[in-house]
Design an enzyme around this catalytic site. Structure first.
Site, mmCIF file in Angstrom:
data_model
loop_
_atom_site.group_PDB
_atom_site.id
_atom_site.type_symbol
_atom_site.label_atom_id
_atom_site.label_comp_id
_atom_site.label_asym_id
_atom_site.label_seq_id
_atom_site.Cartn_x
_atom_site.Cartn_y
_atom_site.Cartn_z
ATOM 1 N N CYS A 1 2.861 -0.676 13.970
ATOM 2 C CA CYS A 1 1.396 -0.718 14.054
ATOM 3 C C CYS A 1 0.894 -0.520 15.475
ATOM 4 O O CYS A 1 -0.145 0.101 15.704
ATOM 5 C CB CYS A 1 0.883 -2.035 13.491
ATOM 6 S SG CYS A 1 1.622 -3.505 14.241
ATOM 7 N N HIS B 1 -0.217 -8.302 14.506
ATOM 8 C CA HIS B 1 -0.540 -6.965 14.011
ATOM 9 C C HIS B 1 -1.493 -6.275 14.977
ATOM 10 O O HIS B 1 -2.326 -6.925 15.617
ATOM 11 C CB HIS B 1 -1.184 -7.088 12.630
ATOM 12 C CG HIS B 1 -1.322 -5.801 11.882
ATOM 13 N ND1 HIS B 1 -0.350 -4.819 11.872
ATOM 14 C CD2 HIS B 1 -2.339 -5.325 11.087
ATOM 15 C CE1 HIS B 1 -0.753 -3.816 11.112
ATOM 16 N NE2 HIS B 1 -1.955 -4.090 10.633
ATOM 17 N N ASN C 1 -7.046 -0.095 9.323
ATOM 18 C CA ASN C 1 -5.674 -0.569 9.226
ATOM 19 C C ASN C 1 -4.752 0.640 9.061
ATOM 20 O O ASN C 1 -5.226 1.778 8.959
ATOM 21 C CB ASN C 1 -5.538 -1.537 8.041
ATOM 22 C CG ASN C 1 -4.356 -2.483 8.193
ATOM 23 O OD1 ASN C 1 -3.555 -2.363 9.122
ATOM 24 N ND2 ASN C 1 -4.234 -3.437 7.284
#
Length: 342
Positions: free
Chosen positions: A114, A285, A305
């Site tokens: 990520c 994240h 996301n």
């Protein structure tokens, strides 16, 4: 531009997840909830976001170890780039930069990349914005994830977005794209996991994918030279922890990369404005923050996301703004594109 140099070994607070839960006033019994009891608690205890009964698949593989909360190097913290700017009540760059094809949802698959995926996406958007939509290029998350080691982190295990921005300055990054994208130098090497509507099914995923090797050359069959295909940045920094400073940065230069603590309740997010309510700390994240707004008198950040476009609100989610929920406003990484390298 004004900078504050913070000589800190760790930029973020080193509290444990339990300490942070307690600081947010979350009851001890709520912190321990999982599964159906957690879903039931969320549905009766808050009305900001809708709750999925089924948890997000491959959740553990999509987030990073909590150690990536801690920055290992000194950071340059940028003051508000334009303290006099008028901040609109809502902002979505997709409405402003309609010709920028880079505003789409990525899929990191079963890899904790990520930090690289979100940084590459933000850089891609900033290239389009800086060139007034004349330059359209998807920056390679693969190039960052596999070649910026160990200074950026450890590939699919996690990494630091600010180091990825620095890598963009000093090493440059080539073109990329999603799995099997053609005519780019280094597309994403890991296939999406499971079924996603009418999208091509490539198979299921088991465990965390191994980090692919660093290859300083373009994929076979692509008429690009690795060194010539690189684009560069000319500045990298952490944005001051201030709602207005973050908004001003996004207005002026484009999306930023936000990092936040991930709790068990985020596993069950479906839609609406997320606010940490219950469940234990699961990891960390990194995501692309693109804008903001207000719904029913609740301020929120608008965030892309990287868990495919069938997750959340067509791949996006909203999180409460102004309270630094889960540390979302605490370490905003960004950088400036070197337009001469485009």
């Amino acid at each position: 531009m004004k900078y504050l140099v913070l000589a800190l070994c760790t930029y973020l607070c080193s509290q444990t997840g339990a300490d942070e839960n307690a600081a947010q006033g979350i009851p001890l019994e709520a912190q321990r909830l999982t599964g159906e009891p957690l879903v039931a608690y969320l549905r009766r205890s808050q009305n900001l976001f809708e709750v999925n009964s089924a948890p997000t698949p491959n959740f553990e593989q999509k987030i990073m170890d909590i150690k990536y909360k801690h920055q290992k190097l000194n950071l340059m913290v940028k003051e508000d780039p334009d303290p006099e700017v008028d901040i609109p009540p809502s902002y979505d760059p997709r409405d402003v930069w309609k010709n920028c094809t880079t505003f789409y949802i990525r899929d990191q698959a079963n890899c904790g990349s990520c930090w690289a995926v979100s940084t590459a996406a933000a850089i891609s958007d900033r290239i389009c914005i800086a060139s007034k939509a004349e330059k359209q290029v998807n920056i390679s998350a693969t190039d960052i994830m596999t070649c910026c080691r160990p200074q950026c982190g450890d590939g699919c295990e996690g990494g630091w977005p600010i180091e990825a921005w620095k890598y963009f300055i000093y090493d440059g990054v080539v073109s990329g794209g999603e799995y099997l994208t053609k005519d780019v130098c280094r597309p994403y090497p890991i296939h999406p996991c499971g079924h996603h509507g009418n999208d091509t099914y490539y198979g299921e995923c088991r465990g965390t994918a191994p980090t692919p090797p660093c290859k300083r050359k373009c994929r076979p069959g692509v008429r690009k030279m690795y060194r010539i295909d690189k684009r560069y940045g000319k500045d990298a920094y952490i944005v001051k922890q201030s709602v207005k400073a973050i908004q001003s940065e996004i207005l002026r230069n484009g999306p930023v990369v936000a990092s936040f603590a991930v709790y068990e309740d985020f596993r069950h997010y479906k839609s609406g404005i997320y606010k940490h309510t219950a469940g234990e700390l699961r990891g960390y994240h990194a995501v692309k923050m693109i804008g903001w707004g207000n719904e029913n008198n609740t301020d929120f950040w608008l965030i892309a996301n990287s868990w495919h476009n069938d997750w959340g609100e067509k791949g996006y989610f909203r999180i409460i703004r102004g309270t630094n929920d889960c540390g979302i406003e605490g370490t905003i990484a960004a950088g400036i594109v070197d337009t001469e390298s485009l």
